[in-house]
Design an enzyme around this catalytic site. Structure first.
Site, PDB file in Angstrom:
ATOM      1  N   ASP A  50     -15.183 -17.282 -23.621  1.00  0.00           N
ATOM      2  CA  ASP A  50     -14.819 -18.516 -22.921  1.00  0.00           C
ATOM      3  C   ASP A  50     -15.130 -19.757 -23.757  1.00  0.00           C
ATOM      4  O   ASP A  50     -15.814 -19.691 -24.782  1.00  0.00           O
ATOM      5  CB  ASP A  50     -15.576 -18.604 -21.596  1.00  0.00           C
ATOM      6  CG  ASP A  50     -14.903 -17.804 -20.491  1.00  0.00           C
ATOM      7  OD1 ASP A  50     -13.767 -17.358 -20.694  1.00  0.00           O
ATOM      8  OD2 ASP A  50     -15.534 -17.621 -19.428  1.00  0.00           O
ATOM      9  N   LYS A  71     -11.234 -21.557 -20.441  1.00  0.00           N
ATOM     10  CA  LYS A  71     -10.675 -22.208 -19.262  1.00  0.00           C
ATOM     11  C   LYS A  71     -11.467 -23.485 -19.043  1.00  0.00           C
ATOM     12  O   LYS A  71     -12.639 -23.455 -18.690  1.00  0.00           O
ATOM     13  CB  LYS A  71     -10.752 -21.310 -18.033  1.00  0.00           C
ATOM     14  CG  LYS A  71      -9.955 -20.015 -18.168  1.00  0.00           C
ATOM     15  CD  LYS A  71     -10.152 -19.106 -16.975  1.00  0.00           C
ATOM     16  CE  LYS A  71      -9.446 -19.632 -15.747  1.00  0.00           C
ATOM     17  NZ  LYS A  71      -7.993 -19.691 -15.891  1.00  0.00           N
ATOM     18  N   MET A 186     -19.445 -28.068 -11.974  1.00  0.00           N
ATOM     19  CA  MET A 186     -18.075 -28.557 -12.158  1.00  0.00           C
ATOM     20  C   MET A 186     -17.729 -29.671 -11.166  1.00  0.00           C
ATOM     21  O   MET A 186     -16.649 -29.686 -10.574  1.00  0.00           O
ATOM     22  CB  MET A 186     -17.079 -27.387 -12.027  1.00  0.00           C
ATOM     23  CG  MET A 186     -17.304 -26.297 -13.065  1.00  0.00           C
ATOM     24  SD  MET A 186     -16.356 -24.787 -12.767  1.00  0.00           S
ATOM     25  CE  MET A 186     -17.256 -24.070 -11.368  1.00  0.00           C
TER      26      MET A 186
END
Length: 283
Positions: A50, A71, A186
């Protein structure tokens, strides 16, 4: 290389051909990798990694092919279905596959979805947990997610749903009432809505907030602010994701536990940030 690590008195599992190991790489600092993760890196034929996985970690698998599957919010990213199917494809080719994910694969990392897809395709798997940024990242900022004088509860939430929008399914009033400390993953993109929800739910506007970006890396930055001012302060600071946001009085512990400044010879700012007029007691 394809050799497992060797330590006295310990037998390490073998990554067999056709298997996929889903592994947490920790929040950033390569030193926070687990020994099981290092063992996997030493044996893998292919590492699917990632965006938040540090290059130094990939260097520990020189024998493997490295495939990027990052991502990142607001940027072109691989589709989850394509990542899962690539893992299936490689396993069916007889490869030793390591799926390396930032933090812990089962904490807001979609590791559960990938594991489910592999099982549905009859691919054998192993799960290797990692240190989650919501714990390790805050610890590197000198913020304990629990402290017996501060909180007996902590809630971990994500700042957006699978479509990238603000998480409307969360019961913010219940979270506000029920958790003394809230850790938000996030959450930068929707921080205005999140703070509004918490304030509307009755959280104190002066409640301490910490924003930790690029946690545990050399680029780590920490912003200390309050619930009422954090939106403006984040904008003024120029901070960018990835970030962990902590809401609650445990943020005050950074005044004495900011251990990274101690490495630079800087003294703690206060004996007792909780305002009890005495040094914090040892356990």
């Amino acid at each position: 290389m394809n050799d497992s690590i060797s330590l006295p008195g310990q037998t390490w599992p073998t990554l067999e051909p056709g298997w996929v190991w889903l592994c947490g790489a920790g929040p950033g600092d390569p030193g926070l990798l687990t020994l099981h993760a290092l063992n996997a890196l030493r044996q893998a034929d292919v590492v699917i990694y990632d965006a938040l996985v540090q290059e130094a970690i990939l260097d520990w698998a020189p024998q493997a092919k490295h495939e990027y599957a990052g991502k990142r919010g607001g940027k072109p990213s691989a589709k989850q279905r394509d990542i899962s199917l690539r893992l299936v494809e490689l396993a069916r080719q007889g490869k030793r596959v390591l799926r390396l994910k930032g933090g812990d694969p089962f904490v807001f990392g979609r590791g559960g979805e990938e594991a489910q897809s592999l099982v549905q395709h009859n691919i054998p798997i192993r799960i290797i947990p990692g240190i989650s940024a919501g714990i390790g990242g805050l610890a590197y900022a000198g913020i304990p997610v629990t402290h017996r004088d501060v909180n007996q509860s902590v809630t971990f939430v994500t700042g957006h749903d699978q479509s990238g929008n603000a998480t409307g399914s969360l019961d913010w009033p219940a979270i506000s009432r029920g958790s003394q400390v809230i850790v938000i993953y996030m959450g930068m993109k929707h921080i205005a809505r999140i703070t509004s929800e918490l304030l509307d739910a009755g959280r104190n506007p002066s409640e301490p907030v910490a924003v930790v970006t690029s946690a545990t890396t050399s680029e780590q930055r920490v912003l200390e602010t309050t619930l009422a001012t954090c939106v403006d302060d984040i904008t003024a600071s120029g901070l960018e994701p990835p970030a962990i946001i902590c809401v609650g009085r445990s943020v005050l512990m950074r005044q004495v536990l900011d251990w990274q400044t101690m490495l630079d010879g800087t003294a703690p700012r206060a004996l007792d940030p909780l305002g009890r007029g005495r040094p914090a007691e040892s356990a």
